[in-house]
Write an enzyme that holds these catalytic residues in place. Structure first.
Site, PDB file in Angstrom:
ATOM      1  N   HIS A 228       0.885  -1.101   0.060  1.00 32.92           N
ATOM      2  CA  HIS A 228       0.067   0.011  -0.053  1.00 32.92           C
ATOM      3  C   HIS A 228       0.633   1.042  -0.032  1.00 32.92           C
ATOM      4  O   HIS A 228       1.762   1.302   0.856  1.00 32.92           O
ATOM      5  CB  HIS A 228      -0.830   0.040   1.316  1.00 32.92           C
ATOM      6  CG  HIS A 228      -2.004  -0.952   1.460  1.00 32.92           C
ATOM      7  ND1 HIS A 228      -2.922  -0.826   2.193  1.00 32.92           N
ATOM      8  CD2 HIS A 228      -2.025  -2.263   0.610  1.00 32.92           C
ATOM      9  CE1 HIS A 228      -3.744  -1.945   2.258  1.00 32.92           C
ATOM     10  NE2 HIS A 228      -3.275  -2.659   1.078  1.00 32.92           N
ATOM     11  N   CYS A 229       0.671   2.129  -1.060  1.00 25.67           N
ATOM     12  CA  CYS A 229       1.275   3.537  -0.986  1.00 25.67           C
ATOM     13  C   CYS A 229       2.945   3.210  -0.782  1.00 25.67           C
ATOM     14  O   CYS A 229       3.428   2.555  -1.515  1.00 25.67           O
ATOM     15  CB  CYS A 229       0.793   4.014   0.284  1.00 25.67           C
ATOM     16  SG  CYS A 229       1.104   5.984   0.245  1.00 25.67           S
ATOM     17  N   THR A 230       3.610   3.976   0.080  1.00 28.76           N
ATOM     18  CA  THR A 230       5.016   3.960   0.258  1.00 28.76           C
ATOM     19  C   THR A 230       5.514   2.597   0.744  1.00 28.76           C
ATOM     20  O   THR A 230       6.711   2.629   0.989  1.00 28.76           O
ATOM     21  CB  THR A 230       5.564   4.970   1.050  1.00 28.76           C
ATOM     22  OG1 THR A 230       4.821   5.115   2.242  1.00 28.76           O
ATOM     23  CG2 THR A 230       5.417   6.240   0.349  1.00 28.76           C
TER      24      THR A 230
END
Length: 328
Positions: free
Chosen positions: A105-107
């Protein structure tokens, strides 16, 4: 088939993203006919960990649980410039080496990248960090314009909510559209979002634009997919020229009207293939497609045929109705 899921936690971990993984994989909704997973939150050093909201959580499982899972999830890593601990990276490599899948997820993509799991692959992360990921790990083909990337064993997603999109995509792969749509319905989110991150990058929006009209058109189209709708028809229905309509639609959804319409028809076809005994010709007609175009779209976008999809995901009992209409 995925049966065990392990999520990596650390000091300052995103409470929202942990919640997303718990809602999709950790909550037992088997009484509703949904799959149940052996779910665990893991950490390099089990114990009390504070989330980004300052709320303490107790993590009981260690990295051995992560390395033996069928699916390992790396949520938002709040220090992209800092390498995760080597034992974490080794646990992820072990999981992947066993044939397990990983999702970020995301970073969290920075965690997978540090483990070497994204080398030679296409991947994404939050648009604000895409350039940093590409610069730091040149062996990765970073695509900053999409909500998620499925590269087979590895799935990466963009900003926070895109993690939901990626998880629902994985459910759709594992269990079919009906299960993914049922989970989306429970969460009150769209089962599938077209478009990319460009729609969320800060930009000037003309106050004369009226997205509400496009939203109404969007819903109307979903309710009339069996009709021979063209992009020109949509533009006329919106009282716009085709050129203006295409521009405003792209600004609102991040995709073209034709691409969105095709994917909407394909999602409905998946529902019908799972829950009805209709022939391929009948399914195609109900989705506003010819049998030939239905087969071509399935081959291009799903990598399979309508018949093969039905054999894999057909349900013995019809479901409650098309989830795309209830959640869009």
């Amino acid at each position: 088939m995925i049966s065990s899921v392990a999520v990596l936690a650390y000091e300052g971990v995103s409470m929202f993203e942990l919640g997303v993984t718990a809602e999709i994989f950790g909550c037992d909704h088997s009484a509703e006919g949904l799959p149940r997973y052996d779910y665990a939150v893991t950490a390099a050093e089990p114990g009390v960990i504070r989330t980004d909201a300052g709320v303490p959580i107790v993590v009981e499982a260690g990295l051995d649980r992560l390395s033996t899972a069928d699916l390992g999830i790396a949520v938002c890593w709040d220090q992209p410039d800092v390498l995760p601990p080597e034992p974490v990276l080794e646990a992820l490599r072990t999981l992947a080496g066993r044939g397990g899948r990983v999702l970020s997820h995301c970073t969290g993509a920075f965690v997978l990248a540090a483990a070497g799991l994204l080398d030679g692959r296409r991947a994404t992360t939050h648009w604000a960090y895409a350039a940093q990921l590409a610069s730091r790990y040149p062996a990765i083909d970073v695509d900053p314009g999409v909500l998620y990337v499925d590269d087979g064993q590895v799935i990466t997603s963009a900003g926070t909510a895109a993690g939901i999109d990626a998880c629902l995509h994985l459910l759709r792969q594992e269990h079919g559209a009906a299960v993914a749509n049922a989970v989306a319905r429970r969460m009150v989110v769209p089962p599938h979002r077209d478009g990319g991150q460009a729609q969320f990058v800060p930009a000037h929006v003309d106050e004369a634009d009226d997205p509400a009209n496009l939203a109404a058109l969007h819903q109307w189209t979903l309710e009339h997919l069996g009709e021979p709708i063209t992009v020109a028809d949509l533009a006329a229905h919106a009282l716009m020229s085709p050129r203006t309509f295409a521009r405003q639609f792209a600004a609102w959804t991040g995709t073209t009207p034709h691409q969105w319409l095709t994917r909407a028809r394909l999602l409905r076809a998946q529902e019908l293939l799972e829950h009805s005994d209709d022939s391929i010709e009948q399914v195609a007609a109900a989705c506003g497609l010819s049998p030939l175009m239905l087969r071509r779209h399935f081959a291009r976008l799903r990598g399979t045929t309508p018949q093969a999809y039905r054999r894999t995901f057909s349900q013995a009992e019809p479901g409650p109705g098309p989830a795309w209409a209830a959640t869009s």
